[in-house]
Design a protein around this motif. Sequence first.
Motif, mmCIF file in Angstrom:
data_model
loop_
_atom_site.group_PDB
_atom_site.id
_atom_site.type_symbol
_atom_site.label_atom_id
_atom_site.label_comp_id
_atom_site.label_asym_id
_atom_site.label_seq_id
_atom_site.Cartn_x
_atom_site.Cartn_y
_atom_site.Cartn_z
ATOM 1 N N SER A 227 0.845 -1.354 0.138
ATOM 2 C CA SER A 227 0.098 -0.098 0.074
ATOM 3 C C SER A 227 0.999 1.212 -0.122
ATOM 4 N N TRP B 248 -3.071 -0.321 -6.012
ATOM 5 C CA TRP B 248 -3.701 0.418 -4.574
ATOM 6 C C TRP B 248 -4.103 1.812 -5.041
ATOM 7 N N ASP C 121 -4.438 6.939 -1.856
ATOM 8 C CA ASP C 121 -4.625 7.319 -0.267
ATOM 9 C C ASP C 121 -4.695 6.026 0.460
ATOM 10 N N SER C 122 -4.329 4.698 -0.282
ATOM 11 C CA SER C 122 -4.312 3.403 0.472
ATOM 12 C C SER C 122 -5.625 3.040 0.949
ATOM 13 N N SER C 123 -6.776 3.609 0.492
ATOM 14 C CA SER C 123 -8.122 3.015 0.910
ATOM 15 C C SER C 123 -8.835 2.167 0.046
ATOM 16 N N LYS C 124 -8.428 2.075 -1.277
ATOM 17 C CA LYS C 124 -8.985 0.829 -2.069
ATOM 18 C C LYS C 124 -8.010 0.184 -2.771
ATOM 19 N N PRO D 97 -12.747 -2.006 -0.823
ATOM 20 C CA PRO D 97 -12.063 -1.242 0.397
ATOM 21 C C PRO D 97 -11.065 -2.085 0.680
ATOM 22 N N GLU E 25 -10.128 -2.363 3.808
ATOM 23 C CA GLU E 25 -10.627 -3.278 4.913
ATOM 24 C C GLU E 25 -11.704 -4.289 4.915
#
Length: 672
Positions: free
Chosen positions: A118, A200, A203-206, A230, A232
Motif C-alpha cells: 500500500s 492500490w 490514499d491506500s483506501s481501495k 475497500p 478493510e
Amino acid sequence: MPRAINIDDLFRLRLVSDAQISPDGQRVVCVVKYADREKNKYFSHLYLCDLRTREVRQFTSGEVADSQPRWSPDGKTIAFVSNRQKPKAQIFLIPVDGGEARALTSLEEGSIGEIVWSPDGTKVAFTFRLTPEPWREQAAKERKEKGFSTPPRIITRPFYRLDGAGYFDGEYYQVWVADAKTGEAKPLTSEVTSCGSLSWSPDSSKIAFVCNRSEDPDLNPNLVDIWLVPAEGGDLQRVDTPKGPKGDIAFSPDGTRIAYVGHTKVDDIWGVTNDHLWVADLISGTARDIMEGFDRSLGNLTLSDMRDVGGGSRPVWTPDGKQLLFLASDRGSTVLYSISAEGGEPVFLRGERADITGFSLSADGRRIAWCEGTATQPHEVFAGTLGDGAIQNAEAITRFNADWLAEVQIQTPEEFACLSPDGNEVHGWILHPLDFDPAQKYPLILEIHGGPHAQYGWVFFHEFQLLAAQGYVVLYTNPRGSKGYGEAHTAAIKGAWGGPDYTDLMAAVDAQLTRGYIDETRMGVMGGSYGGYMTNWVVSHTDRFRAAITDRSVVNLHSMAGTCDFPLLPGGDYFRGNAWAEPEHLWEHSPLKYAGNIHTPLLIIHSEGDLRCPIEQAEQLFAALKVQKKEAVLVRYPLESSHGLSRSGPPDLRVHRLQQILDWWKKHLSSE
C-alpha cells in the motif's frame, strides 16, 4: 579460444529478471534464477545493486525460490515471495540495511500470485489460491502411508485446469491483504473465478483488481471488469469500462484514473486483436483507448527458452500523471515506450533489436531500471535517467553471465527479409555455424515458433545457439499469424492455419537456398506447440525436408476442442463450427487428416503432464504413422513435465530433450 556452446551450459546460465528500483533511485533489487544439476531443481535469489558504487551483492540465499521483490514506500524493507517454508509459500520481509528475513504471512498450502505494498506502507495486498486439503502434500503423504487411492475429482465446469498450474479444484486466486506489522491477513474476495492485477489507490483506501464476474465466465472469458474493494473489506464497486479483456491495471498518482491494457473485441479468445493502453476516468465514468492507430500489441510476446513465456506490460505512470510508460512487441523486439496520458503517438525510449522484460521508476520518476537482453546476451539489469522524452546514461549494472560469455562462442544472427509469392514480406533471422565458410555446404534447420500469436526475435535462445554450434544453419522467422507486424499480419491465419503461414515459411526457406551454401538435400524442420502443428503440416504437404521434430504439438483440432485446458468455444470468426455437429472445418485444418502423406522421418516429443496440448495429440500422430510403417519415434516425458518443458521443465528432462534433438539431427542430416 572460446569453445562451442553445449547442453550443459543450461547449468551455467543465470536468468535475471524483475528489476525493481528503490523509491530514492539509489538501488535496484532483482531476481537471479539458475538450474542446479545435483538437486535437479531451480533456485532463485534476490540480488541488490547499488547504483552509486555499482556493487552487486547477493541478498538472499539457500535452496529456495525467492521472487517478486517489492520495495516498501519508505525504501527500508523489501517484501518478497518464497517457498522457504515448503510446501507453503509465504510473503517475507527483509530489512534493506541488514537483518534476517521474516515471514509476514502464515498461509496454508497454496500459491501466491502477486504482491503490492500500500502507498502508506501499512499493508501488503496479494492474490492467493488455496490448495484444497485433499491435494496438499501432507494429505498425499498420509494416503501413501495408508495405501489409500488418490481421490477422484468431480468436474462441473468446462474450464477447470490450466497448464503449469494444474487443476483448480474449486479454488481460485482471491484478493487478500496483510498488515505489514502484525502479518494478520484476510481475504477481501470470494469469487468463483480468479482475481488479479492489483493496484492500490494513492490514499491506500481501495484496491483495484480485474475479475470476470459474469454469469458464465468460462464461456465468456473476455467479459473482464475492473473492480474496487475497500482495503478493510466490503462491497465491490465496478469501474465503468467497455466490455472486453483487461489486465495490467495502474491507478494514476492523483487517484482519479486507472490505466489498463485491453481491447473491446469480446469474441477474440485467440489473442489476434492488438492489446492497447486504455485510461478509465473514475469521475466521468468514461474510458478510452489512448493509442488508437498504434498497430502493435502491448506486452512482451517474444519467445525464448531462457524464461517463461513473455511478460506483462503493466503501465507505469510518471509522478506528475502526465505520461505512461509501457512495453510493446515490434518486429522481434520488445520496446519500451512512453505516451501522453491524454493520448497520442507513442514515443520510443529503449529496445531496438533487444528484449526488455520489465521496468520500474523511482518515486520522483527520474531514475529507471529494467532488464534487457539481446540475441547474443542473456538479460541483465540496466539503469538510466528518464528525462526530456528519452532515457539517458543507460548502462548495464549487472554482468551475471559475463564469465560464461567470455568462455563460449556465441553466433550473431543475420537479419533478413524476403517476399512470399503473394507479395507478403517475411521477416526472420539465420544463425550460421561456428567457423562458417560460405564456400561450404551446410544442413539447414527451420525452427517454427508457437503461439501462434507470438514472435521470435532479438532474445537469447540456447537451443538455437546449440544447433549452430553443432554445424547447422538455423532459420527462424515470423510468418503471418505472428505478433509484432500489425493486426492484419496476425489475423491472416484466422481459421486458416496451414495457409498463409505455410506459404511464408516455405518462402523463407527458398530465400536461404539462393545463398548457395545450404545443402538442399539436408534440411530439417522443427517446432513446438503451434510450431509443432506447423511442423506436422509441413511434412504432410511437402517432402523437401529430410527429417522433422514435432514438440508438444497440435495434431487434431477436432479432439483438441475438448481436451485442451482452454475449451474451444464454438462460434466466432476463428475456427468455424464445433466438435460435435460441425467438425468439418476443424478436421480440414488438422494435420492428422493428411498423415497418409507423411514420408519424412519424425521425432515426436510430448509430455504426459501437458494440459495445453494433451498427450493424446502425440499418440494419435504416432499411431497413425506406425500403422503405416512410417519412421517415427515418440519420446514421452512424465507427468512432472508440462507444456513448458523446453523452458521451465525439470533440468534433467530438458537435458534429455536436447540430447534427443541433437541425436535425431545427427542421424538424419549427417553428410555421411
